[in-house]
Design a protein around this motif. Structure first.
Motif, short mmCIF file in Angstrom:
data_model
loop_
_atom_site.label_atom_id
_atom_site.label_comp_id
_atom_site.label_asym_id
_atom_site.label_seq_id
_atom_site.Cartn_x
_atom_site.Cartn_y
_atom_site.Cartn_z
N VAL A 138 4.41 12.00 -28.15
CA VAL A 138 4.54 11.13 -26.97
C VAL A 138 3.76 9.85 -27.24
N SER A 164 1.53 7.75 -24.51
CA SER A 164 0.31 8.37 -24.01
C SER A 164 -0.83 8.04 -24.96
N ALA A 197 8.44 21.44 -22.93
CA ALA A 197 7.07 21.07 -22.61
C ALA A 197 6.94 19.57 -22.36
N ILE A 198 7.69 18.77 -23.10
CA ILE A 198 7.67 17.32 -22.87
C ILE A 198 8.28 17.00 -21.51
N ARG A 257 6.02 17.39 -18.57
CA ARG A 257 5.03 16.34 -18.35
C ARG A 257 5.57 15.24 -17.44
N ASP A 296 8.00 13.64 -14.21
CA ASP A 296 8.27 13.94 -12.81
C ASP A 296 9.77 14.12 -12.62
N SER A 311 11.26 8.42 -14.22
CA SER A 311 10.29 9.07 -15.08
C SER A 311 10.82 9.21 -16.51
N CYS A 335 9.46 8.83 -21.04
CA CYS A 335 8.39 8.64 -22.02
C CYS A 335 9.01 8.17 -23.33
#
Length: 321
Positions: A281, A284, A299-300, A303, A305, A311, A313
């Motif tokens: 990511v 971050s 899992a990503i 993170r 919303d 939302s 990344c």
């Protein structure tokens, strides 16, 4: 400093939006007009816009680079006018993570040059291939290249990167966010009213074909591909199989809303699992890394919303040696 000028038919009339050095602004404005009117590149001459509200545009020298930005754009252009950059810290963080400057940066969805311009100007990349599908964004990108004297280090192409070359794609235009123009893949009502956005046709080109045509394939061993194409990322990757096979690190915007609207979430997940081993990511500060597996992708997504269509990344895609 930031400022807004009138339509280029009356270039001497200026409407400042803050405290500015008007002599500096005037010199910059006249230099830009001289470039746009004397160059042999027709796309650059067309910077004298006739597209409604975009006939007004801003010039910004807040940061180290100078940018022409679009007055009707409430996102990227506003950030350029106020801050002199747009989320460039993610690029710099990624570059540091990879070990420093690249021989080649491929910027897909280059927009006005918010990655291309500072990457080239600050020595982060020896050469840049910038790909931008929208005509107006592309013309503005060309002006920014000349304003920053980068025209000899950046090759800019007005096309839509895709899985195939020569396909005509329906391209839709966001009325408020010039960074949200995208290939239209659905006519269903959307979170942004995009079903009603105006469209026009753009031709697609495989990224592998662009690299070959420009004689840049030999630079792939030390390159970086940066992709931000509003949910069209899978198609760009499918057209860049040679670059992927060469192990080039790639950054994509991972935007669940756009991917799901295009019906490409599952396909992208499968492609990432097949061709990469690590997903980092990049936007971050901690740069957490996840395995390129179904569990890692889940899992990503956890993170983000899931109730917010904005939302997203940035993911750095790499493959272990």
């Amino acid at each position: 400093m930031s400022y807004v000028s009138t339509h280029s038919r009356n270039p001497q009339t200026l409407r400042p939006s803050g405290l500015i050095d008007t002599r500096q602004l005037g010199d910059l404005w006249r230099a830009m007009l001289r470039l746009t009117r004397t160059t042999n590149l027709p796309d650059l001459r067309e910077i004298e816009y006739e597209e409604g509200n975009d006939s007004l545009f801003a010039l910004s020298n807040v940061g180290p680079e100078v940018f022409v930005s679009l007055h009707g754009d409430n996102y990227i252009s506003r950030s350029l006018a106020r801050n002199g950059s747009f989320e460039f810290e993610t690029f710099e963080r990624t570059l540091a993570h990879l070990g420093g400057p690249r021989d080649l940066l491929v910027d897909v969805g280059a927009n006005l040059g918010t990655v291309t311009i500072p990457a080239a100007a600050r020595g982060h990349a020896k050469q840049v291939l910038a790909v931008e599908a929208d005509r107006l964004n592309y013309r503005t990108l060309m002006a920014n290249l000349y304003l920053n004297d980068l025209q000899d280090r950046v090759v800019a192409i007005n096309t839509a990167a895709g899985a195939t070359s020569g396909e005509l794609l329906e391209f839709q235009l966001s009325p408020e966010n010039k960074g949200d123009h995208r290939v239209k893949h659905s006519s269903e009502p959307g979170a942004f009213g995009e079903e009603a956005w105006s469209t026009y046709r753009v031709e697609s080109t495989r990224l592998d074909d662009l690299l070959t045509r420009q004689g840049l394939s030999e630079r792939l061993p030390r390159s970086l591909i940066w992709i931000d194409v509003q949910g069209w990322e899978l198609q760009v990757l499918l057209g860049a199989r040679a670059a992927v096979a060469a192990g080039v690190p790639i950054v994509i915007e991972f935007w669940p809303y756009g991917l799901q609207r295009n019906g490409m979430m599952d396909g992208l997940a499968a492609f990432l699992c097949e061709h990469f081993t690590r997903l980092t990511v990049a936007n971050s500060p901690e740069m957490p890394a996840f395995p390129a597996t179904g569990e890692g992708i889940a899992a990503i997504r956890a993170r983000l919303d899931g109730t917010n269509p904005l939302s997203a990344c940035d993911l750095l895609l790499t493959r272990d040696a």
